[in-house]
Design a protein around this motif. Structure first.
Motif, short mmCIF file in Angstrom:
data_model
loop_
_atom_site.label_atom_id
_atom_site.label_comp_id
_atom_site.label_asym_id
_atom_site.label_seq_id
_atom_site.Cartn_x
_atom_site.Cartn_y
_atom_site.Cartn_z
N TYR A 122 0.88 -1.17 0.00
CA TYR A 122 0.00 0.00 0.00
C TYR A 122 0.91 1.22 0.00
O TYR A 122 2.14 1.08 0.15
N PRO A 123 0.40 2.42 -0.22
CA PRO A 123 1.28 3.59 -0.29
C PRO A 123 2.16 3.72 0.95
O PRO A 123 1.65 3.78 2.08
N ASP A 124 3.45 3.72 0.74
CA ASP A 124 4.39 3.75 1.86
C ASP A 124 4.16 5.00 2.70
O ASP A 124 4.08 6.12 2.19
N GLY A 125 4.00 4.80 3.99
CA GLY A 125 3.78 5.90 4.91
C GLY A 125 2.32 6.23 5.15
O GLY A 125 2.01 7.07 6.01
N ALA A 126 1.41 5.58 4.43
CA ALA A 126 -0.01 5.84 4.63
C ALA A 126 -0.43 5.35 6.02
O ALA A 126 -0.04 4.27 6.45
N PRO A 127 -1.24 6.14 6.75
CA PRO A 127 -1.68 5.71 8.08
C PRO A 127 -2.52 4.43 8.01
O PRO A 127 -3.44 4.33 7.19
N VAL A 128 -2.21 3.47 8.86
CA VAL A 128 -2.97 2.22 8.94
C VAL A 128 -4.10 2.41 9.95
O VAL A 128 -3.86 2.72 11.12
N LEU A 129 -5.32 2.25 9.50
CA LEU A 129 -6.49 2.43 10.36
C LEU A 129 -6.94 1.13 11.00
O LEU A 129 -7.48 1.13 12.10
N PHE A 130 -6.73 0.03 10.30
CA PHE A 130 -7.12 -1.28 10.82
C PHE A 130 -6.30 -2.33 10.10
O PHE A 130 -6.08 -2.26 8.89
N ALA A 131 -5.87 -3.35 10.85
CA ALA A 131 -5.22 -4.52 10.27
C ALA A 131 -5.67 -5.75 11.05
O ALA A 131 -5.51 -5.80 12.27
N GLY A 132 -6.24 -6.70 10.34
CA GLY A 132 -6.71 -7.94 10.96
C GLY A 132 -6.07 -9.14 10.30
O GLY A 132 -6.01 -9.23 9.07
N LEU A 133 -5.55 -10.05 11.12
CA LEU A 133 -4.94 -11.28 10.62
C LEU A 133 -5.87 -12.45 10.94
O LEU A 133 -6.31 -12.62 12.07
N TYR A 134 -6.15 -13.26 9.92
CA TYR A 134 -7.02 -14.43 10.05
C TYR A 134 -6.24 -15.66 9.62
O TYR A 134 -5.54 -15.64 8.61
N TRP A 135 -6.36 -16.74 10.39
CA TRP A 135 -5.73 -18.00 9.98
C TRP A 135 -6.63 -19.15 10.39
O TRP A 135 -7.46 -19.04 11.28
N GLY A 136 -6.46 -20.28 9.69
CA GLY A 136 -7.33 -21.41 10.00
C GLY A 136 -6.91 -22.65 9.26
O GLY A 136 -6.07 -22.62 8.36
N ALA A 137 -7.53 -23.76 9.63
CA ALA A 137 -7.22 -25.06 9.02
C ALA A 137 -8.33 -26.04 9.33
O ALA A 137 -9.16 -25.81 10.21
N GLY A 138 -8.32 -27.13 8.60
CA GLY A 138 -9.31 -28.16 8.86
C GLY A 138 -9.35 -29.20 7.78
O GLY A 138 -8.54 -29.22 6.87
N ALA A 139 -10.34 -30.08 7.89
CA ALA A 139 -10.56 -31.14 6.91
C ALA A 139 -12.02 -31.12 6.53
O ALA A 139 -12.87 -30.57 7.21
N SER A 140 -12.32 -31.74 5.39
CA SER A 140 -13.71 -31.85 4.95
C SER A 140 -13.91 -33.22 4.35
O SER A 140 -13.01 -34.05 4.29
N GLY A 141 -15.12 -33.47 3.86
CA GLY A 141 -15.41 -34.79 3.31
C GLY A 141 -15.44 -35.83 4.40
O GLY A 141 -15.89 -35.61 5.51
N ASN A 142 -14.92 -37.03 4.09
CA ASN A 142 -14.94 -38.12 5.05
C ASN A 142 -13.71 -38.17 5.94
O ASN A 142 -13.54 -39.11 6.71
N GLN A 143 -12.85 -37.17 5.83
CA GLN A 143 -11.59 -37.21 6.57
C GLN A 143 -11.79 -36.69 7.98
O GLN A 143 -11.99 -35.50 8.20
N ALA A 144 -11.77 -37.58 8.96
CA ALA A 144 -11.96 -37.18 10.35
C ALA A 144 -10.76 -36.36 10.82
O ALA A 144 -9.62 -36.75 10.65
N ARG A 145 -11.02 -35.23 11.41
CA ARG A 145 -9.95 -34.36 11.87
C ARG A 145 -9.80 -34.34 13.37
O ARG A 145 -8.76 -34.00 13.90
N GLY A 146 -10.83 -34.70 14.08
CA GLY A 146 -10.76 -34.66 15.52
C GLY A 146 -11.00 -33.27 16.04
O GLY A 146 -11.66 -32.45 15.42
N ASN A 147 -10.47 -32.97 17.22
CA ASN A 147 -10.71 -31.69 17.87
C ASN A 147 -9.76 -30.61 17.38
O ASN A 147 -8.68 -30.89 16.86
N VAL A 148 -10.18 -29.37 17.54
CA VAL A 148 -9.30 -28.26 17.23
C VAL A 148 -8.09 -28.31 18.16
O VAL A 148 -8.24 -28.49 19.36
N PRO A 149 -6.88 -28.15 17.63
CA PRO A 149 -5.69 -28.23 18.48
C PRO A 149 -5.73 -27.20 19.59
O PRO A 149 -6.21 -26.08 19.41
N ALA A 150 -5.17 -27.58 20.74
CA ALA A 150 -5.16 -26.67 21.89
C ALA A 150 -4.40 -25.40 21.58
O ALA A 150 -4.70 -24.33 22.11
N GLY A 151 -3.40 -25.48 20.70
CA GLY A 151 -2.59 -24.31 20.38
C GLY A 151 -3.02 -23.58 19.13
O GLY A 151 -2.22 -22.84 18.54
#
Length: 328
Positions: A122-151
């Motif tokens: 983005y334009p260098d030096g422009a004020p940042v008003l909001f920044a959000g980081l999203y991450w995730g993982a998983g399985a679908s279909g018939n692949q059992a994934r179990g519980n969400v990891p504690a970490g």
């Protein structure tokens, strides 16, 4: 960038984020296509936390804009037949259920299990008003994934100019699960202060908890809203939640509260993060007030096609730089 869902019979798994610039009241529709023959066509009840209604995370009226970047954290093993072509978006094996997915780990740090990077521009030096980081993982279909990891809420981030990682803890972790089978998570952290400190450049995300195997997926997305006096005044809003999308059960998301010019054209820019859209299976759609959206790299009949795109082209500056993220 993240949608997530552990349903047995769908290709588009879930929707995580909507970012909208300059719009009036809108209704979004998401439609999933059928599952492959190898997967079950029965879905179970879904529990969503914290929200499936996509509340407003951030909003501002400002001369400025928003930008998204991100990358995948799982891919096919290079030794697998058809993997290299699949990563390039060609060949007959184009989906994460064609491979036993493995972790992406680009750094030389033996303490990290996953890592990938992407440029934030983005334009260098422009004020940042909001920044959000999203991450995730998983399985679908018939692949059992179990519980969400504690970490699942604890990751590492390397900022532009840094030589080492910093620890980062999620502000919240959302999950969707089906009875006795799959579970997917998506985490969020407000990183406005970090992006303000570091600015433009390459961001590396590491140690995102992600199981491996057939039909698994993982990735991360960074959205930034910035001010820029050279840009038009825009109404910019970020909405996030976690909603599943299955064949026969499309999702509709209503958002409102925007202010638009009283005269002249109203132009709307949208940013979306989703999990488990496959390049090789068409039929999924993203509609705006009933109109199917798409462009040259994201067809209206296969909108969620495992591509990371911007302004009608593939996002550059990623490591690894796959055309096909295989489920993200």
């Amino acid at each position: 960038m993240a949608l997530s869902q552990p349903l047995a019979a769908l290709r588009l798994s879930a929707l995580r984020l909507l970012a909208i610039s300059s719009a009036s009241a809108l209704t979004f529709g998401l439609l999933a296509t059928s599952a492959t023959a190898a997967e079950s066509t029965n879905s179970s009840a879904v529990t969503v936390a914290p929200s499936s209604t996509f509340p407003e995370r951030f909003t501002v009226n400002v001369a400025g804009d928003l930008i998204l970047t991100g990358n995948t954290l799982l891919t096919c093993p290079t030794s697998a037949s058809g993997c290299t072509k699949s990563q390039q978006g060609s060949g007959s094996k184009l989906n994460n259920n064609n491979f036993s997915m493995v972790r992406v780990d680009i750094d030389d740090d033996p303490t990290t299990t996953t890592s990938s990077s992407a440029e934030l521009r983005y334009p260098d030096g422009a004020p940042v008003l909001f920044a959000g980081l999203y991450w995730g993982a998983g399985a679908s279909g018939n692949q059992a994934r179990g519980n969400v990891p504690a970490g699942a809420g604890a990751i590492k981030i390397q900022l532009p100019g840094d030589s080492e990682y910093r620890d980062l803890q999620a502000d919240e972790v959302a999950t969707i699960s089906t009875t006795g089978a799959n579970k997917t998570y998506s985490a969020y952290a407000d990183v406005t202060a970090l992006v303000t400190e570091s600015g433009v450049g390459s961001y590396t995300i590491a140690n995102v908890a992600a199981d491996t195997g057939v039909n698994h997926f993982a990735g991360w997305s960074l959205i930034v809203v910035y001010a820029d006096a050279t840009e038009p005044v825009r109404a910019i809003s970020v909405f996030d939640g976690l909603v599943s999308v299955t064949k026969g059960s499309p999702a509709t998301i209503d958002v409102s509260g925007f202010r638009t010019p009283p005269t002249g054209p109203v132009r709307t820019a949208l940013g979306v993060v989703a999990y488990e859209g496959d390049l090789g299976i068409s039929g999924d759609q993203f509609t705006l007030n009933g109109r199917a959206l798409g462009d040259s790299v994201r067809p209206t009949s296969n909108f969620f096609n495992s591509a990371i795109t911007t302004q009608g082209g593939h996002l550059a500056g990623k490591t690894p730089n796959y055309r096909n993220q295989l489920g993200f």
